[in-house]
Enzyme design. Structure first.
Site, PDB file in Angstrom:
ATOM      1  N   TRP A 107      37.209  62.013  13.391  1.00  0.00           N
ATOM      2  CA  TRP A 107      38.545  61.868  13.637  1.00  0.00           C
ATOM      3  C   TRP A 107      38.750  62.595  14.965  1.00  0.00           C
ATOM      4  O   TRP A 107      38.356  63.227  15.404  1.00  0.00           O
ATOM      5  CB  TRP A 107      39.644  62.743  12.706  1.00  0.00           C
TER       6      TRP A 107
ATOM      7  N   TRP B 162      29.377  57.141   4.213  1.00  0.00           N
ATOM      8  CA  TRP B 162      30.236  58.224   4.025  1.00  0.00           C
ATOM      9  C   TRP B 162      29.511  59.079   2.770  1.00  0.00           C
ATOM     10  O   TRP B 162      29.430  58.630   1.888  1.00  0.00           O
ATOM     11  CB  TRP B 162      31.515  57.522   3.399  1.00  0.00           C
TER      12      TRP B 162
ATOM     13  N   ASN C 237      42.698  55.120  10.173  1.00  0.00           N
ATOM     14  CA  ASN C 237      41.886  55.397   9.264  1.00  0.00           C
ATOM     15  C   ASN C 237      42.529  54.586   7.912  1.00  0.00           C
ATOM     16  O   ASN C 237      43.446  55.046   7.397  1.00  0.00           O
ATOM     17  CB  ASN C 237      41.389  56.478   8.918  1.00  0.00           C
ATOM     18  N   GLU C 238      42.061  53.398   7.411  1.00  0.00           N
ATOM     19  CA  GLU C 238      42.555  52.942   6.054  1.00  0.00           C
ATOM     20  C   GLU C 238      43.957  52.568   6.077  1.00  0.00           C
ATOM     21  O   GLU C 238      44.468  52.880   5.223  1.00  0.00           O
ATOM     22  CB  GLU C 238      41.909  53.405   5.058  1.00  0.00           C
TER      23      GLU C 238
ATOM     24  N   TYR D 283      33.767  50.849  -1.713  1.00  0.00           N
ATOM     25  CA  TYR D 283      33.736  51.949  -2.614  1.00  0.00           C
ATOM     26  C   TYR D 283      33.853  51.352  -4.035  1.00  0.00           C
ATOM     27  O   TYR D 283      35.046  51.477  -4.660  1.00  0.00           O
ATOM     28  CB  TYR D 283      34.814  52.837  -2.284  1.00  0.00           C
TER      29      TYR D 283
ATOM     30  N   GLU E 170      32.692  52.868   6.534  1.00  0.00           N
ATOM     31  CA  GLU E 170      32.480  53.507   5.131  1.00  0.00           C
ATOM     32  C   GLU E 170      31.921  53.019   3.937  1.00  0.00           C
ATOM     33  O   GLU E 170      32.254  51.780   3.562  1.00  0.00           O
ATOM     34  CB  GLU E 170      33.758  54.318   4.715  1.00  0.00           C
TER      35      GLU E 170
END
Length: 448
Positions: free
Chosen positions: A104, A382, A219-220, A300, A340
């Site tokens: 970040w 991740w 991010n996302e 994920y 990720e």
């Protein structure tokens, strides 16, 4: 990553495939022992990572990413008592050949905030980010720097909207982040400040530093208030243009999770569930924006799929990765980075054996693209932690010193990719005689 996710799945453990995979690792590590991870001389000048067509390039040679996430680096670098953990994680990543770290470059209005309020920055925290960039360079690791968050962790779009409300703006949703002119101005100021930052350790501005692989808009990002995807699409277009108006040297990604949207109804079948197609993102459309250099997707299965004991997760990961690699190659003509991927150890179904198999399956799918000269640009685990930081574990952390089997898998992948990074030029595009010895090291394998 948002650890709340969409659901939980229990995984079937295919032991025969695992045994095959472990034997493969043992057989290949010895064969690859003499390969140097580093693709540039220690005393040489780094060059920027570039893109030519569907491949990343450094100095005329391909560059395939084997990387990791460690989002908290700036935070721990602020305090001298924890700054050493930043060095530790880069040392451990370097020891297994990892080449890119995603972290970040934001902390909005919270504890140890970088941006305390719009346009107001904490110089000590900025110096901590300077330290992170400098340490990455020392360890020959490039950085993908994400510029804000969709989620509330570290502030993100919710904090921007709070700032707007405090200034008297009539805002009704966190998604106003994507449309309100004042809020967009706050974000642009942050972008300008970070990109023009001159590192206090190196005296190099961020926008001129080849240590930085590239920028990530968010991010996302999701925009649930507009399932059509138009709001987010317009925001990506505006912000990509703005970033490139300041920095034409670095690559730029969107940071999206990779869900297919309304513009490609025939691809929605690859989404993990119906909800994923209604979060306001649109994989193909989002990456056709002028200024976006590479495609972004995450993996994920444990958070996205239904709670079912079956092999559905295995087929999902394969089809999810392959569909994005194919679209990046055939439609977008750019690399795709799986920014990720992971499974949580907090679920009892995911023991170390399963996690190793999952990582190996992701790597194997990536290698099949790499060997064909496809659009698989790389993937980032991740997430990687050094010892002593487990108190921050979200369930996905991997401490290499405690998981030697995982360290071996990461090391093998790094060595394999280094062969590609060092032995072929982009113009060769896998048509040269060097393919024959690569075939001996890792033949195409669709069994994992």
């Amino acid at each position: 990553m948002d650890i709340k996710g969409i659901g939980i799945i229990n995984f079937f453990n295919p032991l025969l495939l695992l045994m095959f995979f472990v034997v493969s690792i043992c057989a290949n590590i010895e064969m690859l022992d003499d390969i140097d991870y580093r693709y540039e001389l220690d005393d040489g000048e780094w060059e920027m990572v570039e893109r030519k067509g569907n491949q990343f390039m450094i100095g005329g040679q391909p560059f395939y990413v084997n990387g990791f996430n460690t989002y908290w680096l700036m935070m721990l670098a602020v305090d001298q008592s924890t700054r050493g953990k930043v060095t530790d994680v880069f040392q451990q990543a370097s020891s297994v050949g990892l080449s890119v770290c995603r972290t970040w470059a934001f902390n909005d209005g919270q504890w140890r905030a970088l941006q305390k309020s719009p346009s107001v920055y904490d110089e000590d925290v900025f110096k901590a980010l300077d330290f992170v960039v400098n340490e990455a360079r020392k360890h020959k690791i490039r950085l993908i720097l994400s510029l804000t968050n969709n989620w509330e962790a570290y502030g993100g779009k919710a904090q921007y909207v709070k700032w707007g409300k405090a200034a008297g703006l009539n805002l009704t949703s966190d998604d106003d982040f994507f449309t309100d002119p004042t809020i967009k101005g706050y974000y642009k100021t942050h972008v300008k400040t970070v990109l023009n930052r001159v590192n206090t350790f190196t005296n190099i501005s961020y926008k001129d530093d080849p240590t930085i692989f590239g920028w990530e808009l968010m991010n996302e990002p999701r925009c649930l208030s507009d399932p059509s995807g138009d709001k987010l699409q317009t925001w990506i277009q505006e912000m990509a243009f703005y970033v490139k108006s300041i920095d034409l040297k670095h690559l730029l990604g969107t940071g999206v999770e990779g869900f297919y949207g309304p513009s490609t109804q025939d691809r929605i079948q690859f989404n993990p569930n119906t909800f994923a197609g209604q979060v306001g993102t649109d994989f193909i459309k989002n990456h056709q924006v002028l200024g976006i250099d590479y495609a972004s997707a995450h993996i994920y299965p444990d958070a996205w799929l239904s709670n079912t004991i079956s092999q559905a997760h295995i087929q999902f990961v394969r089809s999810w990765m392959q569909s994005h690699i194919d679209d990046a190659e055939n439609v977008l003509n750019m690399p795709v980075v799986f920014g990720e991927f992971g499974v949580s150890a907090k679920d009892g179904n995911y023991n170390q054996t399963y996690r190793d198999m999952f990582i190996g399956m992701v790597y194997n799918t990536m290698l099949n693209s790499t060997k064909r000269g496809g659009s698989g640009g790389g993937c980032l685990l991740w997430q990687l932690f050094p010892q002593g930081t487990e108190y921050m574990d979200d369930g996905y952390s991997i401490v290499l010193s405690k998981t030697p089997t995982t360290a071996n898998i990461l090391s093998l992948q790094s060595r394999r990719l280094q062969l590609f990074n060092s032995r072929c030029t982009w113009r060769c595009h896998w048509g040269c005689k060097k393919k024959s010895d690569l075939d001996l090291v890792f033949p195409l394998d669709d069994t994992m």
